[in-house]
Design an enzyme around this catalytic site. Structure first.
Site, mmCIF file in Angstrom:
data_model
loop_
_atom_site.group_PDB
_atom_site.id
_atom_site.type_symbol
_atom_site.label_atom_id
_atom_site.label_comp_id
_atom_site.label_asym_id
_atom_site.label_seq_id
_atom_site.Cartn_x
_atom_site.Cartn_y
_atom_site.Cartn_z
ATOM 1 N N GLY A 3 -6.045 7.175 -3.771
ATOM 2 C CA GLY A 3 -4.801 7.774 -4.264
ATOM 3 C C GLY A 3 -4.523 9.159 -3.709
ATOM 4 O O GLY A 3 -4.056 10.034 -4.429
ATOM 5 N N ARG B 114 -7.981 2.891 -5.078
ATOM 6 C CA ARG B 114 -9.063 3.285 -4.186
ATOM 7 C C ARG B 114 -9.253 4.799 -4.205
ATOM 8 O O ARG B 114 -10.243 5.293 -4.706
ATOM 9 C CB ARG B 114 -8.770 2.787 -2.754
ATOM 10 C CG ARG B 114 -9.912 2.945 -1.774
ATOM 11 C CD ARG B 114 -9.450 2.581 -0.366
ATOM 12 N NE ARG B 114 -8.386 3.453 0.114
ATOM 13 C CZ ARG B 114 -8.582 4.562 0.830
ATOM 14 N NH1 ARG B 114 -9.789 4.916 1.163
ATOM 15 N NH2 ARG B 114 -7.560 5.303 1.226
ATOM 16 N N SER C 270 -1.137 8.806 -14.198
ATOM 17 C CA SER C 270 -2.005 9.501 -13.241
ATOM 18 C C SER C 270 -2.951 8.476 -12.624
ATOM 19 O O SER C 270 -3.198 7.412 -13.197
ATOM 20 C CB SER C 270 -2.812 10.586 -13.949
ATOM 21 O OG SER C 270 -3.828 9.994 -14.743
ATOM 22 N N TRP D 115 1.960 2.026 -8.758
ATOM 23 C CA TRP D 115 2.224 3.326 -9.393
ATOM 24 C C TRP D 115 3.667 3.389 -9.884
ATOM 25 O O TRP D 115 3.948 3.683 -11.053
ATOM 26 C CB TRP D 115 1.932 4.427 -8.374
ATOM 27 C CG TRP D 115 1.905 5.818 -8.893
ATOM 28 C CD1 TRP D 115 1.900 6.210 -10.207
ATOM 29 C CD2 TRP D 115 1.863 7.021 -8.109
ATOM 30 N NE1 TRP D 115 1.850 7.579 -10.284
ATOM 31 C CE2 TRP D 115 1.827 8.093 -9.016
ATOM 32 C CE3 TRP D 115 1.843 7.292 -6.734
ATOM 33 C CZ2 TRP D 115 1.771 9.426 -8.581
ATOM 34 C CZ3 TRP D 115 1.790 8.603 -6.312
ATOM 35 C CH2 TRP D 115 1.755 9.663 -7.225
ATOM 36 N N THR E 147 9.082 -6.756 -4.459
ATOM 37 C CA THR E 147 9.081 -7.576 -3.253
ATOM 38 C C THR E 147 8.608 -6.764 -2.050
ATOM 39 O O THR E 147 8.851 -5.557 -1.960
ATOM 40 C CB THR E 147 10.467 -8.175 -2.952
ATOM 41 O OG1 THR E 147 10.338 -9.029 -1.812
ATOM 42 C CG2 THR E 147 11.515 -7.114 -2.640
ATOM 43 N N HIS E 148 7.903 -7.449 -1.149
ATOM 44 C CA HIS E 148 7.542 -6.842 0.138
ATOM 45 C C HIS E 148 8.387 -7.450 1.264
ATOM 46 O O HIS E 148 8.097 -7.248 2.439
ATOM 47 C CB HIS E 148 6.069 -7.117 0.477
ATOM 48 C CG HIS E 148 5.085 -6.521 -0.480
ATOM 49 N ND1 HIS E 148 5.152 -5.228 -0.913
ATOM 50 C CD2 HIS E 148 3.978 -7.048 -1.063
ATOM 51 C CE1 HIS E 148 4.133 -4.990 -1.725
ATOM 52 N NE2 HIS E 148 3.403 -6.082 -1.837
ATOM 53 N N LYS F 71 0.802 -1.238 0.000
ATOM 54 C CA LYS F 71 0.000 0.000 0.000
ATOM 55 C C LYS F 71 0.826 1.275 0.000
ATOM 56 O O LYS F 71 0.333 2.348 0.341
ATOM 57 C CB LYS F 71 -1.011 0.051 1.167
ATOM 58 C CG LYS F 71 -1.736 -1.220 1.508
ATOM 59 C CD LYS F 71 -2.276 -1.944 0.322
ATOM 60 C CE LYS F 71 -3.450 -1.239 -0.304
ATOM 61 N NZ LYS F 71 -3.865 -1.961 -1.540
ATOM 62 N N SER F 72 2.079 1.170 -0.389
ATOM 63 C CA SER F 72 2.945 2.349 -0.403
ATOM 64 C C SER F 72 3.009 3.035 -1.765
ATOM 65 O O SER F 72 3.645 4.081 -1.898
ATOM 66 C CB SER F 72 4.367 1.961 0.016
ATOM 67 O OG SER F 72 4.364 1.298 1.253
ATOM 68 N N GLY F 73 2.389 2.427 -2.772
ATOM 69 C CA GLY F 73 2.451 2.995 -4.120
ATOM 70 C C GLY F 73 3.238 2.128 -5.092
ATOM 71 O O GLY F 73 3.749 2.625 -6.102
ATOM 72 N N SER G 283 -5.321 2.567 3.967
ATOM 73 C CA SER G 283 -5.396 1.878 2.681
ATOM 74 C C SER G 283 -5.493 0.356 2.886
ATOM 75 O O SER G 283 -6.300 -0.332 2.252
ATOM 76 C CB SER G 283 -4.156 2.226 1.855
ATOM 77 O OG SER G 283 -4.154 1.558 0.623
ATOM 78 N N ARG H 181 5.753 5.541 2.292
ATOM 79 C CA ARG H 181 4.558 6.381 2.382
ATOM 80 C C ARG H 181 4.220 6.581 3.857
ATOM 81 O O ARG H 181 4.560 5.724 4.693
ATOM 82 C CB ARG H 181 3.400 5.669 1.671
ATOM 83 C CG ARG H 181 2.130 6.471 1.561
ATOM 84 C CD ARG H 181 1.031 5.634 0.904
ATOM 85 N NE ARG H 181 -0.149 6.443 0.645
ATOM 86 C CZ ARG H 181 -1.304 5.953 0.203
ATOM 87 N NH1 ARG H 181 -1.424 4.659 -0.048
ATOM 88 N NH2 ARG H 181 -2.340 6.759 -0.001
HETATM 89 P P1 A3P Z 1 -5.172 4.194 -1.371
HETATM 90 O O1 A3P Z 1 -5.792 2.932 -0.869
HETATM 91 O O2 A3P Z 1 -4.864 5.157 -0.276
HETATM 92 O O3 A3P Z 1 -5.997 4.832 -2.457
HETATM 93 P P2 A3P Z 1 0.323 -0.517 -3.625
HETATM 94 O O4 A3P Z 1 0.372 -0.435 -5.101
HETATM 95 O O5 A3P Z 1 1.677 -0.460 -2.992
HETATM 96 O O6 A3P Z 1 -0.488 -1.641 -3.132
HETATM 97 O O7 A3P Z 1 -0.380 0.832 -3.098
HETATM 98 C C1 A3P Z 1 -1.744 1.076 -3.326
HETATM 99 C C2 A3P Z 1 -2.043 2.534 -3.011
HETATM 100 O O8 A3P Z 1 -1.453 3.376 -4.020
HETATM 101 C C3 A3P Z 1 -3.546 2.847 -3.026
HETATM 102 O O9 A3P Z 1 -3.754 3.848 -2.026
HETATM 103 C C4 A3P Z 1 -3.711 3.364 -4.440
HETATM 104 O O10 A3P Z 1 -4.873 4.136 -4.653
HETATM 105 C C5 A3P Z 1 -2.457 4.202 -4.612
HETATM 106 N N1 A3P Z 1 -2.144 4.463 -6.021
HETATM 107 C C6 A3P Z 1 -2.069 3.582 -7.039
HETATM 108 N N2 A3P Z 1 -1.815 4.194 -8.198
HETATM 109 C C7 A3P Z 1 -1.716 5.507 -7.924
HETATM 110 C C8 A3P Z 1 -1.472 6.663 -8.721
HETATM 111 N N3 A3P Z 1 -1.283 6.584 -10.043
HETATM 112 N N4 A3P Z 1 -1.437 7.864 -8.101
HETATM 113 C C9 A3P Z 1 -1.627 7.967 -6.770
HETATM 114 N N5 A3P Z 1 -1.877 6.908 -5.961
HETATM 115 C C10 A3P Z 1 -1.917 5.696 -6.535
#
Ligand code: A3P
Length: 279
Positions: A242, A240, A209, A47, A88-89, A42-44, A119, A111
């Site tokens: 972002g 979710r 985006s 993305w 990897t986590h 859930k750190s991005g 998240s 994050r």
């Molecule tokens: P939220 O649940 O707060 O929306 P991971 O990919 O490590 O599992 O992280 C998921 C988190 O990254 C989610 O957070 C998701 O919405 C956010 N995320 C994914 N793509 C994104 C983007 N393009 N821009 C901003 N946040 C993004």
């Protein structure tokens, strides 16, 4: 319910990471040109993975997490003939040692852990592969204890702390990406040694985006099983909100105080933690 999770090295894993695979990770052969994409869930991760894939013009393979699968996993990875981007986590102490020996490049994305907790809470609620959660306060307690899949956020950061002085590891912050994505994409581009023009950078930012990625993932033709997260069974659950600071909609002032206390205690000696952007 209990069967969804097993413990290895004191850390909770879903059954999608087999114990046999986890114990054989030490034998994994990294290649010089592997790039690791390291994160606590859930750190991005998705993305950043998307950005990296757009940066390369040559053929590269984005794999599912190295800890995801059964014993055949290492062989599968071995069969890939092109450059591998491997998410990897895992805590640093569980990483196959050859990544360090071969000085592979790694990017670690961080994050604000309060936003991560929120998240992850939603994620637990919607993902049938994870134990059932009743309330936010119950989940927050689990998170603070490290009683969640992939273990404690605090321990994850602490285990990777030693890599901050490693020139082959780049530390990035989700919040910086939200604030100035082109700047971070440029930084990643030069770290990976790929040449990207100014317009190329802007194009990548547009493609990565939140709305663009969410829409693309919802399209029928996208394989929802293609994820870079070891606890994700469905990529569509990833996008979710972002946003930065969503935690304020969930934490009571008491919960915030408890969180801050735990943070101060656990992260006292952490240099990385001092750079976390709190809003
Ligand atoms: P939220 O649940 O707060 O929306 P991971 O990919 O490590 O599992 O992280 C998921 C988190 O990254 C989610 O957070 C998701 O919405 C956010 N995320 C994914 N793509 C994104 C983007 N393009 N821009 C901003 N946040 C993004």
């Amino acid at each position: 319910e209990e069967d969804l999770i097993h413990t290895f090295n004191g850390i909770a894993f879903t059954t999608r990471s087999s114990p046999e695979l986890l114990s054989s990770l030490a034998t994994f052969d990294a290649r010089d040109d592997d790039v690791l994409l390291v994160s606590y869930p859930k750190s991005g991760t998705h993305w950043l993975a998307e950005i990296i894939m757009h940066l390369y013009t040559s053929k590269v393979a984005l794999t599912s997490p190295i800890e995801f699968g059964d014993l055949s996993r290492l062989e599968q990875l071995d069969h890939l003939s092109c450059k591998r981007i491997i998410p990897t986590h895992l805590d640093a102490n569980m990483l196959p040692p050859t990544f360090k020996l071969k000085q592979c490049k790694a990017i670690y994305i961080l994050r604000n852990p309060k936003d991560i907790a929120v998240s992850m809470y939603h994620y637990y609620k919607e993902n049938p592969n994870l134990p059932t959660i009743e309330t936010w306060s119950e989940f927050l307690e689990m998170f603070l204890k490290g009683d969640v899949v992939c273990g404690s956020w605090f321990d994850h950061i602490l285990s990777w702390e030693e890599y901050t002085t490693d020139k082959n590891t780049l530390f990035l912050f989700y919040e910086d990406m939200k604030k100035d994505l082109p700047k971070v994409v440029k930084q990643v581009s030069s770290f990976l040694g790929v040449n990207t023009s100014e317009s190329g950078i802007n194009e990548i930012c547009a493609k990565c985006s939140f709305s663009e990625m969410k829409t693309n993932t919802e399209k029928e033709n996208y394989d929802p099983n293609q994820t870079v997260c070891a606890l994700t069974s469905n990529r569509r659950l990833i996008f979710r909100k972002g946003a930065v600071g969503d935690w304020k909609n969930y934490f009571t002032s008491k919960q915030d105080r408890v969180f801050e206390e735990t943070f101060a205690k656990k992260m006292k000696c952490s240099k990385v933690a001092k750079h976390l952007v709190y809003e």
